[in-house]
Scaffold this motif. Structure first.
Motif: not given
Length: 144
Positions: A50-51, A93-96, A116-121
């Motif tokens: 998605f991201w 933030g999300i992918l890394r 961002i912390k909630t949806i991050a990988i």
């Protein structure tokens, strides 16, 4: 069963690559509830897919705009779930996993938002840089 958010991200990327108007699709992103994001993107592979698609779509959308600023990666212009994100927010933030690199070292940044912390990988993938920007150049919606 097809994942709605993955399909939405692919449609936005397709529109961006063909230089068509994607405003209605992007409006859908803005009105998404975080709960729907959490439910539909419940694995790292789904999150990456998605991201990466959203990131590459917005790189194309921004590149096709007449006026560009030097800080296009820092501008918070991507509206998702009523939050405003930048390309850097998505990449670092999300992918890394809300980290940034200094040379070859990645350090966690404690100042990213709770969203961002909630949806991050959860697991950092060091091969992501091959999929960012380059995926937008020749269409191939990311299916990690």
């Amino acid at each position: 069963m097809e994942n709605y958010l993955i399909l939405l991200s692919e449609r936005i990327l397709l529109k961006a690559q063909s230089r068509e108007d994607s405003v209605l699709l992007r409006r859908e992103l803005f009105y998404l509830k975080q709960k729907n994001i959490d439910i539909n993107l419940n694995t790292d592979d789904l999150k990456k897919t998605f991201w990466i698609n959203i990131y590459n779509a917005y790189v194309l959308i921004i590149a096709n705009e007449p006026r560009q600023h030097t800080s296009v990666f820092k501008q918070k212009r991507i509206k998702i779930s009523r939050y405003h994100l930048s390309l850097n927010d998505i990449e670092y933030g999300i992918l890394r996993n809300y980290s940034y690199n200094i040379g070859s070292i990645y350090i966690n940044n404690p100042f990213y938002s709770k969203f961002i912390k909630t949806i991050a990988i959860s697991q950092l993938d060091y091969n992501l840089h091959f999929l960012l920007n380059r995926g937008a150049l020749s269409f191939n919606p990311s299916r990690v």
